[in-house]
Scaffold this motif. Structure first.
Motif, PDB file in Angstrom:
ATOM      1  N   LEU A 230      31.521  33.171  45.060  1.00  0.00           N
ATOM      2  CA  LEU A 230      31.740  34.100  46.167  1.00  0.00           C
ATOM      3  C   LEU A 230      32.293  35.426  45.641  1.00  0.00           C
ATOM      4  O   LEU A 230      31.903  36.504  46.115  1.00  0.00           O
ATOM      5  N   LEU A 231      33.189  35.353  44.653  1.00  0.00           N
ATOM      6  CA  LEU A 231      33.705  36.571  44.018  1.00  0.00           C
ATOM      7  C   LEU A 231      32.562  37.400  43.430  1.00  0.00           C
ATOM      8  O   LEU A 231      32.518  38.628  43.604  1.00  0.00           O
ATOM      9  N   ILE A 232      31.639  36.734  42.763  1.00  0.00           N
ATOM     10  CA  ILE A 232      30.508  37.449  42.149  1.00  0.00           C
ATOM     11  C   ILE A 232      29.605  38.046  43.229  1.00  0.00           C
ATOM     12  O   ILE A 232      29.109  39.167  43.087  1.00  0.00           O
ATOM     13  N   LEU A 233      29.421  37.328  44.327  1.00  0.00           N
ATOM     14  CA  LEU A 233      28.625  37.852  45.441  1.00  0.00           C
ATOM     15  C   LEU A 233      29.264  39.123  46.001  1.00  0.00           C
ATOM     16  O   LEU A 233      28.572  40.116  46.272  1.00  0.00           O
ATOM     17  N   LEU A 234      30.579  39.116  46.170  1.00  0.00           N
ATOM     18  CA  LEU A 234      31.293  40.296  46.655  1.00  0.00           C
ATOM     19  C   LEU A 234      31.168  41.454  45.661  1.00  0.00           C
ATOM     20  O   LEU A 234      31.059  42.619  46.057  1.00  0.00           O
ATOM     21  N   ALA A 235      31.193  41.125  44.360  1.00  0.00           N
ATOM     22  CA  ALA A 235      31.024  42.155  43.324  1.00  0.00           C
ATOM     23  C   ALA A 235      29.623  42.774  43.405  1.00  0.00           C
ATOM     24  O   ALA A 235      29.454  43.992  43.241  1.00  0.00           O
ATOM     25  N   ILE A 236      28.625  41.943  43.672  1.00  0.00           N
ATOM     26  CA  ILE A 236      27.241  42.434  43.821  1.00  0.00           C
ATOM     27  C   ILE A 236      27.148  43.412  44.990  1.00  0.00           C
ATOM     28  O   ILE A 236      26.608  44.518  44.869  1.00  0.00           O
ATOM     29  N   TRP A 237      27.692  43.004  46.140  1.00  0.00           N
ATOM     30  CA  TRP A 237      27.664  43.874  47.322  1.00  0.00           C
ATOM     31  C   TRP A 237      28.437  45.169  47.083  1.00  0.00           C
ATOM     32  O   TRP A 237      28.011  46.236  47.515  1.00  0.00           O
ATOM     33  N   SER A 238      29.572  45.068  46.390  1.00  0.00           N
ATOM     34  CA  SER A 238      30.391  46.256  46.114  1.00  0.00           C
ATOM     35  C   SER A 238      29.612  47.266  45.280  1.00  0.00           C
ATOM     36  O   SER A 238      29.641  48.475  45.557  1.00  0.00           O
ATOM     37  N   CYS A 239      28.918  46.775  44.271  1.00  0.00           N
ATOM     38  CA  CYS A 239      28.125  47.666  43.403  1.00  0.00           C
ATOM     39  C   CYS A 239      26.969  48.303  44.166  1.00  0.00           C
ATOM     40  O   CYS A 239      26.667  49.493  43.975  1.00  0.00           O
ATOM     41  N   ILE A 240      26.316  47.527  45.033  1.00  0.00           N
ATOM     42  CA  ILE A 240      25.195  48.065  45.824  1.00  0.00           C
ATOM     43  C   ILE A 240      25.700  49.144  46.780  1.00  0.00           C
ATOM     44  O   ILE A 240      25.076  50.212  46.928  1.00  0.00           O
TER      45      ILE A 240
ATOM     46  N   ASN B 294      41.647  29.547  40.914  1.00  0.00           N
ATOM     47  CA  ASN B 294      41.042  29.754  42.233  1.00  0.00           C
ATOM     48  C   ASN B 294      41.838  30.747  43.062  1.00  0.00           C
ATOM     49  O   ASN B 294      41.271  31.573  43.793  1.00  0.00           O
ATOM     50  N   ILE B 295      43.170  30.677  42.962  1.00  0.00           N
ATOM     51  CA  ILE B 295      44.026  31.599  43.712  1.00  0.00           C
ATOM     52  C   ILE B 295      43.831  33.029  43.205  1.00  0.00           C
ATOM     53  O   ILE B 295      43.705  33.969  43.998  1.00  0.00           O
ATOM     54  N   VAL B 296      43.807  33.189  41.894  1.00  0.00           N
ATOM     55  CA  VAL B 296      43.590  34.518  41.303  1.00  0.00           C
ATOM     56  C   VAL B 296      42.227  35.074  41.735  1.00  0.00           C
ATOM     57  O   VAL B 296      42.103  36.251  42.102  1.00  0.00           O
ATOM     58  N   VAL B 297      41.214  34.210  41.693  1.00  0.00           N
ATOM     59  CA  VAL B 297      39.864  34.618  42.112  1.00  0.00           C
ATOM     60  C   VAL B 297      39.875  35.047  43.579  1.00  0.00           C
ATOM     61  O   VAL B 297      39.242  36.045  43.953  1.00  0.00           O
ATOM     62  N   SER B 298      40.608  34.317  44.424  1.00  0.00           N
ATOM     63  CA  SER B 298      40.687  34.652  45.853  1.00  0.00           C
ATOM     64  C   SER B 298      41.358  36.001  46.074  1.00  0.00           C
ATOM     65  O   SER B 298      40.969  36.761  46.970  1.00  0.00           O
ATOM     66  N   ILE B 299      42.381  36.296  45.274  1.00  0.00           N
ATOM     67  CA  ILE B 299      43.078  37.586  45.397  1.00  0.00           C
ATOM     68  C   ILE B 299      42.155  38.728  44.971  1.00  0.00           C
ATOM     69  O   ILE B 299      42.090  39.775  45.632  1.00  0.00           O
ATOM     70  N   ILE B 300      41.405  38.539  43.876  1.00  0.00           N
ATOM     71  CA  ILE B 300      40.443  39.566  43.447  1.00  0.00           C
ATOM     72  C   ILE B 300      39.364  39.746  44.517  1.00  0.00           C
ATOM     73  O   ILE B 300      38.939  40.869  44.803  1.00  0.00           O
ATOM     74  N   SER B 301      38.949  38.635  45.126  1.00  0.00           N
ATOM     75  CA  SER B 301      37.960  38.700  46.222  1.00  0.00           C
ATOM     76  C   SER B 301      38.493  39.547  47.370  1.00  0.00           C
ATOM     77  O   SER B 301      37.730  40.285  48.023  1.00  0.00           O
ATOM     78  N   ALA B 302      39.803  39.450  47.634  1.00  0.00           N
ATOM     79  CA  ALA B 302      40.414  40.244  48.704  1.00  0.00           C
ATOM     80  C   ALA B 302      40.304  41.734  48.409  1.00  0.00           C
ATOM     81  O   ALA B 302      40.038  42.542  49.314  1.00  0.00           O
ATOM     82  N   PHE B 303      40.493  42.119  47.140  1.00  0.00           N
ATOM     83  CA  PHE B 303      40.355  43.523  46.750  1.00  0.00           C
ATOM     84  C   PHE B 303      38.930  44.016  46.999  1.00  0.00           C
ATOM     85  O   PHE B 303      38.717  45.111  47.536  1.00  0.00           O
TER      86      PHE B 303
END
Length: 483
Positions: free
Chosen positions: A200-210, A149-158
């Motif tokens: 939430l990480l995947i949602l951020l990835a979706i927005w980033s790609c769009i 979860n911590i690793v996922v949160s850090i990637i989400s920050a990026f």
């Protein structure tokens, strides 16, 4: 005419968001007026601090981007890792279900699956499969989930940094990442076995790609557009597998494209969305087939149970024992009676209960307001979940206040940002993100509510809140003649 529709649509969306933020603050008066008062005081003090900084003018100070980036990473890592000081949470309730399902998958003992439960709630299987892989690689330990979860949160920050930097610039990106690192409830949620950080990480990835597509669209050929659309379609399928709400970001994207940016719709955009949706629907079919193969039971399709629970006036739309027992007893009876599709049959039966319940609701506005307050009125639910999970929290009441104060401050800055956007008629991708938040809010006026269900909207408040902080600082500078 097109320009008029675009402008009206922008104003209307930001107006709904403004009313939503005001509603949360009013709900805060009902739920935790003390924390709301502290938040208001902090915002006032923030105004004074900004005034002092502007008077002293630190604009000449140059910051090394690499040094800033390393500092932000170390800050987030330290803050997110602080949960290890509190110990480990014992899996209970939904968290226990995720844990036990992952163990069944790990041991390849699918005979012990609660097949009917998974046929009704197939998203449980998604996160359980992720956990089983983690346990297989790193061992069957709760701390493995916390670290993940911590690793996922850090990637989400990026990803959050990328999104904000493209929406508004470096300053807003830095503010957003710092807010994400400091977010107390998000830090605490990482202690529990739950899919929220991952989806939430995947949602951020979706927005980033769009956002990337919108920036590079003019220079892209159809092959590259297809590749990005396929990636987003797959991300949406995985997102929907983890939490069945992919319709919300999809509808937000369609509204943003065909109503907010009507004048810029072209063949490339239409082709992009067509491929995206095609891959998404095909991906859903593949996911459904995979679930059926694993649990060896037909799925329940439309989840009328969560709508029925959401319309329960006595429980204010929350989980309740009566509806839960009716569901389990009913689906088990249908299985015993030899139904080939017990989950689907039970959902059809609950659909009739929904129609009856709609007719018996005495106070619609009261039910909707109670649900709104439960879903959005506070951000301290995580503390109660940790206490139930037998985590020894020092001064839990203080932790609840900290969570709520931070949350209310973010809502105030988001409200300010929305007012600025309303005035300036902002049409950037921030509107697409705002639309997601509004969609999540409206959807939960119908379905079952829990405090943690607003988790994915926290990033909407981070994005709007960081924009609000930036514009607030600019306002003070303008008054002091520094801009």
């Amino acid at each position: 005419m097109t320009k008029y529709v675009e402008d009206i649509s922008k104003k209307f969306i930001f107006l709904i968001f403004i009313l939503w933020m005001i509603g949360i603050l009013i709900a805060g008066l009902r739920v935790d007026i003390k924390s709301l008062g502290i938040a208001g005081t902090i915002v006032i003090c923030f105004q004074g601090i900004i005034y002092m900084l502007v008077k002293n003018d630190f604009s000449g100070i140059k910051v090394n981007k690499w040094a800033l980036g390393i500092f932000l990473i170390l800050l987030i890592l330290a803050l997110k890792s602080s949960v290890f000081l509190l110990g480990y949470a014992k899996p209970v309730a939904d968290y226990k279900t995720f844990y036990e399902s992952s163990i069944v998958l790990l041991e390849n003992d699918t005979k012990n699956f609660n097949r009917l439960y998974l046929a009704i709630f197939p998203h449980v299987l998604a996160y359980s499969e992720v956990l089983s892989i983690l346990f297989k690689v790193f061992g069957r330990h709760i701390e493995v989930v916390v670290i993940f979860n911590i690793v996922v949160s850090i990637i989400s920050a990026f990803l959050l940094y990328f999104i904000l930097s493209k929406l508004s610039g470096l300053k807003e990106a830095v503010i957003g990442v710092i807010l994400w690192g400091l977010f107390p409830s998000e830090i605490l949620w990482n202690m529990l076995i739950l899919p929220e950080p991952l989806y939430l990480l995947i949602l951020l990835a979706i927005w980033s790609c769009i956002i990337y597509f919108n920036i590079k669209e003019d220079h892209m050929g159809y092959l590259k557009i297809s590749m990005i659309a396929i990636i987003i379609g797959i991300e949406l399928s995985v997102f929907n597998f983890l939490r069945p709400i992919a319709a919300i970001p999809i509808i937000a994207l369609l509204i943003w494209t065909y109503f907010i940016h009507m004048s810029s719709v072209n063949r490339k955009k239409t082709y992009f969305i067509f491929i995206l949706l095609l891959v998404y629907f095909c991906g859903n079919k593949i996911v459904d087939r995979h679930i059926v193969e694993v649990i060896d039971t037909p799925l329940g399709e439309t989840n009328w149970y969560t709508i029925n629970t959401g319309l329960n006036e006595e429980s204010s739309g929350q989980w309740n024992q009566e509806d839960w027992e009716d569901l389990l007893e009913g689906v088990n009876e249908k299985a015993i009676d030899g139904s080939p599709t017990p989950a689907k049959d039970m959902q059809e039966e609950i659909k009739k209960d929904v129609e009856k319940r709609i007719q018996t609701i005495k106070d619609y506005p009261g039910l909707l307001w109670n649900k709104f307050c439960i879903m959005w009125g506070e951000d301290m639910t995580v503390v109660d979940h940790l206490l139930v999970s037998e985590v020894s929290l020092p001064k839990s009441n203080v932790l609840k206040i900290i969570c709520n104060v931070f949350y209310y401050c973010l809502i105030i800055f988001s409200l300010y940002a929305a007012c600025v956007c309303f005035k300036e008629n902002n049409s950037s991708e921030i509107l697409m993100i705002v639309l997601y938040g509004i969609g999540l809010m409206l959807a939960h006026l119908l379905v079952e509510v829990q405090g943690r269900y607003h988790y994915s909207a926290l990033v909407v408040f981070i994005i709007m809140g960081s924009y609000g902080v930036k514009r607030w600082v600019e306002l003070v500078k303008r008054k002091e003649g520094k801009i």
